[in-house]
Design an enzyme around this catalytic site. Structure first.
Site, PDB file in Angstrom:
ATOM      1  N   GLU A   7      -5.954  -4.686  10.498  1.00 18.32           N
ATOM      2  CA  GLU A   7      -4.935  -3.654  10.637  1.00 18.32           C
ATOM      3  C   GLU A   7      -5.225  -2.829  11.893  1.00 18.32           C
ATOM      4  OE1 GLU A   7      -2.938  -3.005   6.525  1.00 18.32           O
ATOM      5  OE2 GLU A   7      -4.242  -1.341   7.024  1.00 18.32           O
ATOM      6  N   SER A  34       2.882  -2.081  10.253  1.00 12.78           N
ATOM      7  CA  SER A  34       4.330  -2.145  10.531  1.00 12.78           C
ATOM      8  C   SER A  34       4.941  -3.501  10.183  1.00 12.78           C
ATOM      9  CB  SER A  34       4.608  -1.771  11.994  1.00 12.78           C
ATOM     10  OG  SER A  34       4.212  -0.434  12.239  1.00 12.78           O
ATOM     11  N   HIS A  82      -9.832   1.227   4.622  1.00  9.48           N
ATOM     12  CA  HIS A  82      -8.583   1.441   5.380  1.00  9.48           C
ATOM     13  C   HIS A  82      -8.855   2.447   6.510  1.00  9.48           C
ATOM     14  CE1 HIS A  82      -4.509   2.605   6.379  1.00  9.48           C
ATOM     15  NE2 HIS A  82      -4.103   1.506   5.765  1.00  9.48           N
ATOM     16  N   ASN A 129       0.859  -1.191   0.000  1.00  8.51           N
ATOM     17  CA  ASN A 129       0.000   0.000   0.000  1.00  8.51           C
ATOM     18  C   ASN A 129       0.895   1.240   0.000  1.00  8.51           C
ATOM     19  OD1 ASN A 129      -1.827   2.047   0.489  1.00  8.51           O
ATOM     20  ND2 ASN A 129      -2.396   1.357   2.556  1.00  8.51           N
ATOM     21  N   TRP A 130       0.964   1.890  -1.140  1.00  8.06           N
ATOM     22  CA  TRP A 130       1.855   3.055  -1.270  1.00  8.06           C
ATOM     23  C   TRP A 130       1.278   4.326  -0.656  1.00  8.06           C
ATOM     24  CZ3 TRP A 130       4.796   3.371  -6.606  1.00  8.06           C
ATOM     25  CH2 TRP A 130       5.795   2.394  -6.614  1.00  8.06           C
ATOM     26  N   LYS A 131      -0.007   4.305  -0.334  1.00  8.20           N
ATOM     27  CA  LYS A 131      -0.667   5.514   0.202  1.00  8.20           C
ATOM     28  C   LYS A 131      -0.393   6.695  -0.749  1.00  8.20           C
ATOM     29  CE  LYS A 131      -0.331   3.451   4.726  1.00  8.20           C
ATOM     30  NZ  LYS A 131      -0.335   3.596   6.155  1.00  8.20           N
ATOM     31  N   GLY A 155       2.048   2.358  10.834  1.00  6.92           N
ATOM     32  CA  GLY A 155       3.059   3.418  10.746  1.00  6.92           C
ATOM     33  C   GLY A 155       3.785   3.710  12.045  1.00  6.92           C
TER      34      GLY A 155
END
Ligand code: PGA
Length: 226
Positions: free
Chosen positions: A151, A187, A102, A7-9, A157
């Site tokens: 998640e 993470s 998300h 997931n590159w966000k 993060g």
């Protein structure tokens, strides 16, 4: 089969993305073992870049076996007068998967469970496989979701990945349909990834920041124990 979903966000320009894929492909060319892992369907890679990179990535990743593209959200609407929205309809042929629900979307864009349900419906109508992210056992699970990714917010993060026992315990509290894949995200990196995938109960991982560096993401695929 194990899954790695990157997931590159909201990261990367066209140039940065091109550099990433150039590095990734050159690493793959020199590593026949990893190439075989992909060819033999032992691992499926799903990369979810921002929308502006999809078309480019479709061209640049065609030659990589078992490498699919996904998006990080979709509109809850169908085609129509919805300025700025990207519909599941428009993504047909471009994205095979869509992350939906998300926690960053729920938090910063106030997405409700009803919105998420509509997004999943839009994906299903348009042949896109939904990857539903949940924060815990109180978030609804919709039967059309193909993947359910646990998640925990405190793990995203932060470097505090959730202990495997916590992930397995949470799974027992969910009503998952037999064909739903169960994924862990928060993470995840090349050091801790195998803690999760070594369990037959966990089908894969969803790394965010670790997917941004081509070498690190490649090394995750390389090291994944299947
Ligand atoms: P992280 O992000 O790996 O950077 O914690 C995961 C996610 O938010 O999906």
């Amino acid at each position: 089969m194990k899954y790695i979903i990157g997931n590159w966000k909201a990261h990367k320009t066209i140039q940065e993305a091109t550099d990433w894929i150039t590095t990734f492909k050159s690493l793959l060319e020199t590593d026949t073992q990893t190439l075989d892992k992909l060819k033999n369907n032992n691992v499926t890679v799903i990369l979810c870049p921002p929308f502006h990179l999809l078309s480019l990535f479709q061209q640049l990743t065609q030659s990589i076996p078992n490498f699919s593209l996904g998006v990080q959200t979709v509109s809850s609407h169908g085609e129509g007068a919805f300025t700025g929205e990207v519909t599941a309809h428009s993504l047909q042929g471009l994205a095979e998967y869509a992350i939906v629900g998300h926690s960053e979307r729920r938090k910063y864009f106030t997405e409700s469970s009803t919105d998420i349900q509509s997004k999943i419906e839009q994906c299903t109508i348009n042949g896109i496989k939904p990857i539903l992210c949940i924060r815990g056992n109180t978030d609804a699970i919709f039967p059309e979701a193909k993947f359910v990714a646990y998640e925990p917010q405190e793990s995203i993060g932060t470097g505090n990945n959730a202990p495997v026992d916590q992930v397995l315990a949470l799974k027992t509290q969910l009503s998952l349909l037999p064909d739903m894949k169960f994924i862990y995200g928060g993470s995840v990196n090349e050091q801790n990834m195998n803690d999760y995938v070594l369990h037959g109960e966990i089908d894969g991982v969803l790394p965010g920041s670790a997917s941004l560096v081509a070498n690190e993401f490649f090394s995750m695929i390389q090291k994944i124990i299947i």
